[in-house]
Design an enzyme around this catalytic site. Structure first.
Site, short mmCIF file in Angstrom:
data_model
loop_
_atom_site.label_atom_id
_atom_site.label_comp_id
_atom_site.label_asym_id
_atom_site.label_seq_id
_atom_site.Cartn_x
_atom_site.Cartn_y
_atom_site.Cartn_z
N ASP A 288 -17.12 3.80 16.81
CA ASP A 288 -15.74 3.40 17.08
C ASP A 288 -15.60 1.89 17.23
O ASP A 288 -16.55 1.19 17.55
CB ASP A 288 -15.23 4.09 18.35
CG ASP A 288 -16.05 3.69 19.56
OD1 ASP A 288 -17.28 3.75 19.49
OD2 ASP A 288 -15.46 3.31 20.59
N GLU A 289 -14.40 1.42 17.01
CA GLU A 289 -13.98 0.05 17.31
C GLU A 289 -14.93 -1.01 16.75
O GLU A 289 -15.24 -2.00 17.42
CB GLU A 289 -13.81 -0.13 18.83
CG GLU A 289 -12.68 0.70 19.39
CD GLU A 289 -12.42 0.45 20.87
OE1 GLU A 289 -11.28 0.67 21.31
OE2 GLU A 289 -13.35 0.04 21.59
#
Length: 864
Positions: free
Chosen positions: A542-543
């Site tokens: 993620d991210e």
């Protein structure tokens, strides 16, 4: 997933009426830090330029030492919002890394004399409307001295260092458009609490209630009275389950029951508890519990089913221990709604110790949750000892004041400058194996997550330190860089969501994959040592910050190499996911990741065929409806991925319980999320959960809001279930952790196990059924489950009291979110009396709180 940090590099201050050339000793610096005060707060969130706020820091010198302009001084502090500029030219504020900032003397700084104060205003991103947005343990460093924590910030009491939130520009996030989440008041809380009073249940009904609610219960008159003369009869395959029940019975009765294997006992014996496997049941984890006056039988489809039947039996026991144990006669026929009923716990941001995880496992099992997703690494910490890679925990598990990061990571999240600070630590290999054994005994699968390629700063720093150590010891460059995760020649510039500039491991380095494979190997050995099996590896994904690898020579060489399917930076996330898939599949593992780690774009997943794993599981968290990606759960499921619902608006327990600056937690997904909101989550209809936008506007037309058709779920068999989540940026102690998780986790258990009729229908009757179920759930929490949790050493958050003035009778009315809790009142906020039928004067101020045993809630101040 956010962060907050504090750091101090060099604060040269102090000179007991000394000249500018007089050096400041360590003792003088320590004395200064004891007498300085550092306070931080918000001036306004309502600025002309959207997405900014004006903050304020006030430093007061209550010592007899003057801080001079030519002292080599720095003050380090944590700030989760990126500071763009200081509005005062007497100081300079510099971003160090993450949430760590350094303040030094500016061109117009003369001195901070005794009894003087320095006010610094600054502009920073986004908004701040909560005390917990501001972190403790600012510290000073002068010259080469060791850091000294500024005394008033060395506390978990926000009142000591956070400026008050009093007016609208501080209490609301923005005013254009309007922030429509009103601040909670005693009166608004009273109205919301009223939902739990829609139907009042008798004490008998509550005593007979089980959470999560069973699928079917047939109640009969009478009861069983269990004494120490009863016997426990079980099949050999159920030895573990029998031991679990025996332990609980011994705690109640003072001595264990005689145990017999089924082959040694007569089938018609009386005064027995029988544990049996039942091959006729087709649903995994299902069970039947039959309670008669002198025989209790638990039949499970499998060992887990028997275990959950035992939990239902225990839920019917009285809270206090006594003999005999009286249990109402009934038959319970039960099975779970979903095979995946989980809880995610972030150890990476802040570590809370072994005991916190042990307690979580035991309470998860009580409420029939079966998946523990452990987020074991992040930018702020690596929390699992890996044999052969000691730096991961010797350096990566600690934050302190070391700008070289050869002893620890840069301090973050209010830890302070010392390794002894909050949030530091790790699980040893032996402790992790013990936890795996405990989890297996409680029918909980532990899913380890080591977040990559973003959120990898702790591992990157640790492996850099490893490389330098080996080079100094005479190793070759190739040997030293075996597990290196970064390239010194990579000049890529970026800011991660949490304001790191160096947290993405280099996906073009072969050493990155050697590192991952080494960790997977050691993880498998730990599971085998626990007589368990690693089935799922969660790689995070993620991210990943935009801009990572853009100027990496290693990646450029990969782009230029033929026939590898990588032509530019846009291909690298898929390339990394594919390589991790191959490594994990070679070890027989399924792969899991956060939804954005499985997506080419906002609406297009990676081709499922690129993954070598038999199952690829996506945690779908980003259901901020107006962002337009809340349909990823269905898109991924329809494309062949397995999906675990992780909706941030309802299932993130790092968010506040109420809209108030005094409630802990971030609020990026929703302004608040209490137990009632989690209880009302409908995992069978994702779009039915579209209630409000982030601004607080009701959502009446989801497709109109998003601007396109929302896909239907075509493959419901790919929806594995759901889980609660707690991220720990603002959670520094075990008590804070428990208050954020409990009792919301019980609502997750309810929704993952029990299917209410209201979940498949709409209309007034459905709404009435949901309301009545919430009333029963809330009243059972108050009168059974909260006392049971507290008895077992858990510190749940107790709800605050709602207060309303009844104009017709001119009397005060009070309530709580969980009817049946003891409510206390006070006329001065210190001397408390249980509220019975006292008539309180509505024209006078009063304080109220709820209480269970020795635990009480925060107080509610009613003002006429």
């Amino acid at each position: 997933m956010k962060i907050i940090s504090l750091f101090i590099r060099s604060l040269a201050i102090l000179s007991f009426a000394a000249t500018a050339s007089t050096p400041v000793s360590q003792d003088q610096q320590d004395q200064l830090a004891q007498k300085l005060t550092f306070q931080q707060g918000v001036v306004s969130n309502f600025l002309e330029q959207a997405g900014q706020h004006q903050g304020r820091i006030i430093i007061s010198n209550q010592s007899d030492i003057s801080l001079q302009s030519d002292h080599d001084w720095s003050v380090y502090f944590h700030n989760i919002r990126k500071i763009s500029k200081s509005l005062n030219d007497n100081v300079v504020i510099k971003h160090v890394q993450g949430d760590l900032y350094q303040m030094t003397a500016g061109p117009n700084f003369k001195a901070l004399a005794p009894k003087q104060s320095l006010t610094i205003d600054y502009i920073a991103a986004a908004w701040v409307v909560s005390q917990s947005d501001l972190m403790p343990r600012a510290f000073v460093v002068i010259g080469d001295n060791r850091p000294s924590i500024i005394a008033n910030t060395d506390s978990e009491n926000f009142e000591q260092f956070v400026l008050p939130f009093t007016y609208n520009e501080q209490l609301y996030r923005f005013n254009s458009p309007s922030d429509n989440y009103a601040q909670v008041t005693p009166q608004s809380r009273f109205k919301r609490n009223a939902n739990a009073y829609s139907k009042r249940y008798s004490q008998e009904a509550i005593d007979r209630q089980i959470i999560p609610f069973p699928a079917k219960v047939e109640r009969r008159r009478g009861q069983a009275s269990i004494t120490s003369q009863w016997r426990l009869i079980y099949e050999g395959a159920l030895t573990n389950e029998a031991a679990q029940l025996q332990q609980q019975l011994t705690a109640y009765l003072g001595q264990p029951l005689q145990q017999l294997l089924s082959s040694q006992a007569h089938s018609k014996e009386k005064r027995v508890i029988r544990l049996q496997l039942d091959g006729k049941q087709s649903t995994a984890e299902g069970y039947v519990l039959e309670i008669d006056s002198d025989v209790i039988v638990i039949r499970g489809a499998d060992e887990a089913g028997v275990f959950y039947g035992i939990q239902s039996l225990l839920a019917l026991f009285p809270i206090t221990t006594s003999e005999p144990l009286t249990v109402a006669k009934m038959t319970v026929i039960d099975k779970p709604l979903f095979p995946w009923r989980g809880m995610h716990y972030d150890l990476g941001r802040n570590f809370h110790g072994y005991q916190a995880i042990e307690t979580l496992i035991k309470q998860m099992a009580r409420y029939k949750l079966n998946k523990l997703h452990l987020h074991l690494s992040d930018d702020e910490g690596w929390r699992l000892q890996i044999p052969g890679l000691p730096e991961l925990t010797e350096i990566g598990a600690y934050r302190c004041f070391d700008l070289t990061e050869q002893q620890c990571l840069l301090t973050q999240l209010g830890t302070g400058p010392f390794k002894s600070g909050s949030g530091n630590g790790f699980l040893t290999t032996e402790q992790f194996i013990t936890l795996l054994t405990l989890a297996k005994q409680h029918h909980i699968e532990v899913i380890p997550e080591l977040d990559m390629p973003g959120h990898s700063r702790a591992a990157i720093v640790a492996m850099n330190a490893r490389s330098q150590r080996l080079l100094k010891a005479g190793a070759s460059v190739e040997q030293a860089n075996t597990y290196r995760l970064s390239d010194d020649k990579d000049l890529s510039q970026y800011y991660s969501v949490q304001n790191y500039t160096d947290n993405a491991l280099n996906v073009c380095l072969e050493s990155s994959y050697q590192f991952i494979d080494k960790v997977l190997y050691e993880l498998q050995q730990m599971y085998r040592s626990a007589d368990s099996q690693l089935n799922i590896y969660h790689f995070g994904g993620d991210e990943t910050p935009k801009g990572a690898w853009q100027d990496s020579p290693v990646c450029q060489a990969l782009f230029e190499a033929p026939n590898n399917g990588v032509s530019g930076v846009a291909d690298l996330k898929a390339y990394f996911s594919k390589r991790v898939s191959q490594l994990s599949a070679a070890r027989g593992l399924d792969l899991a990741g956060w939804e954005d780690g499985l997506m080419y774009s906002t609406t297009v997943p990676f081709a499922r065929s690129q993954f070598a794993n038999q199952r690829v599981i996506g945690n779908t968290w980003d259901n901020i409806w107006e962002w337009g990606v809340a349909d990823r759960s269905y898109r991924l499921a329809n494309d062949g991925y397995q999906v675990v619902l992780s909706s941030a608006t309802h299932l993130y327990f790092d968010h506040p319980y109420e809209t108030s600056p005094y409630e802990r937690g971030y609020y990026w997904a929703t302004r608040y999320s209490d137990t009632q909101k989690t209880f009302g989550y409908n995992p069978l209809d994702l779009y039915a959960n579209a209630d409000f936008t982030r601004e607080g506007n009701p959502i009446n037309d989801l497709e109109g809001l998003v601007g396109r058709r929302m896909p239907a779920l075509q493959k419901p068999e790919h929806l594995l279930g759901m889980q609660g989540h707690v991220w720990t940026e603002t959670i520094r102690t075990p008590e804070q952790l428990q208050q954020m998780v409990f009792p919301r986790i019980l609502a997750v258990a309810q929704r993952a196990w029990h299917k209410g009729v209201w979940q498949n229908t709409a209309g007034a009757e459905s709404a009435q059924e949901q309301s009545e179920q919430w009333s029963l759930f809330a009243q059972t929490l108050a009168q059974k489950e909260l006392p049971r949790l507290i008895r077992d050493g858990v510190s749940p958050r107790l709800p605050l009291v709602g207060v309303e003035r009844d104009t017709s009778s001119n009397k005060l009315k009070v309530n709580s979110a969980f009817p049946g809790l003891t409510i206390e009142f006070s006329n001065d906020g210190s001397n408390w009396t249980p509220l019975a039928k006292q008539a309180l004067d509505p024209s006078s101020p009063w304080w109220f709180r709820t209480r269970v045993g020795k635990l009480s809630s925060a107080s509610t101040h009613y003002q006429p």
